[in-house]
Structures are given as C-alpha cells and as structure tokens.
Design a protein around this motif. Structure first.
Motif, PDB file in Angstrom:
ATOM      1  N   GLU A  55      57.354  22.635 103.640  1.00 54.36           N
ATOM      2  CA  GLU A  55      57.692  22.796 102.231  1.00 54.36           C
ATOM      3  C   GLU A  55      57.986  21.444 101.590  1.00 54.36           C
ATOM      4  N   GLY A  69      65.206  23.675 107.085  1.00 55.22           N
ATOM      5  CA  GLY A  69      64.909  24.250 105.778  1.00 55.22           C
ATOM      6  C   GLY A  69      65.725  25.497 105.511  1.00 55.22           C
ATOM      7  N   ARG A  70      65.484  26.068 104.338  1.00 54.85           N
ATOM      8  CA  ARG A  70      66.131  27.330 103.974  1.00 54.85           C
ATOM      9  C   ARG A  70      65.738  28.404 104.980  1.00 54.85           C
ATOM     10  N   ARG A  75      59.464  30.438 102.494  1.00 58.95           N
ATOM     11  CA  ARG A  75      59.130  29.021 102.702  1.00 58.95           C
ATOM     12  C   ARG A  75      58.160  28.787 103.846  1.00 58.95           C
ATOM     13  N   ARG A 114      49.228  26.398 101.982  1.00 63.34           N
ATOM     14  CA  ARG A 114      50.021  25.556 102.884  1.00 63.34           C
ATOM     15  C   ARG A 114      49.344  25.366 104.235  1.00 63.34           C
TER      16      ARG A 114
END
Length: 143
Positions: A55, A69-70, A75, A114
């Motif tokens: 991300e 990350g979250r 994500r 992505r």
C-alpha cells in the motif's frame, strides 16, 4: 511432500512487494481437445503466485520499507476472491487448452491493479499413468 510448489524467488531490491499465493488447488474441470475428454471432468491442479505492491505511504508514494500496515482486508489482495474466481473460471464450461485456463486465471489475478506480476501453473493430473502431471506455467505482468 508435494514437489509442485514454486521455488522460492530470490530476494530482490524491488520496492515493497509481498508474495501472495494459492497452493495446490485441485478441481474437477471440463478440459481437453480430444473426443474422450468432452462430457466428463478431469482433475487439474492450480498454483498461483502473485507479486503484490504494498500500500502507498504518505502522499501516495510507494514505501520502500513499509512498517506494519493497518489490520484491514481492504489494504491487501483478498485470496478468497482469487480462490472463488478460480473456482468460477473452472466451472464456467469446457476449455480445450490448459494454456487458455492459465491465461484466464492470470487475467483474474491482474484485475487488481496492486498485482504487479503473476505466475500461474495449471496441471492435468490423470493424463498419463506413468507421470504425476502435465501442464503449463505462464507469467504475466500488469502494465
């Protein structure tokens, strides 16, 4: 131990990539070009290896060394979506070539922007009694 797994890729200096994979999915597929292959199913084994961009960091820049990350499904690339999509692609009807099925699976994986790169292996498992499988492996990139 099943030897069909992809070898681990060497470490690279590629910025912020994670590898997501699906290993040894075995499905009954309507596949083949010969008369005796129509109207019946054959077992296929599918392996998917996706290189996924991490991300974005502050100001939308890709992070070269991301931290934790979250803890949020949004994500990451959802492997359940990939698995369900692969099952649907196989169930969609007769496909003559393992190459065609592999290309459809690659397209499925690359729908998520992505995903930078995907390697797809499709193997027919019960074609010849003196070998484990025959099949194809392809690699595709997102532009």
């Amino acid at each position: 131990m099943n030897e069909s797994h992809f070898p681990a890729p060497p470490a690279t200096a590629a910025p912020a990539l994670r590898r997501m994979f699906v290993r040894d999915m075995v499905l009954d597929a309507h596949i083949g070009v010969h008369a005796h292959e129509f109207g019946r199913t054959q077992r296929v084994r599918i392996n998917l290896d996706l290189a996924v961009r991490e991300e974005a960091g502050p100001q939308g820049a890709l992070m070269s060394r991301p931290g934790v990350g979250r803890d949020d499904l949004a994500r990451v690339v959802d492997y359940e979506r990939i698995v369900l999509g692969a099952r649907a692609a196989v169930a969609a009807g007769h496909v003559q070539l393992v190459e065609t099925l592999a290309e459809r699976l690659a397209e499925l994986c690359l729908e998520d922007s992505r995903v930078a790169h995907v390697r797809v292996r499709v193997e027919k498992l019960d074609v010849f009694p003196d070998m484990q499988s025959v099949g194809v492996e392809i690699e595709r990139r997102n532009s």
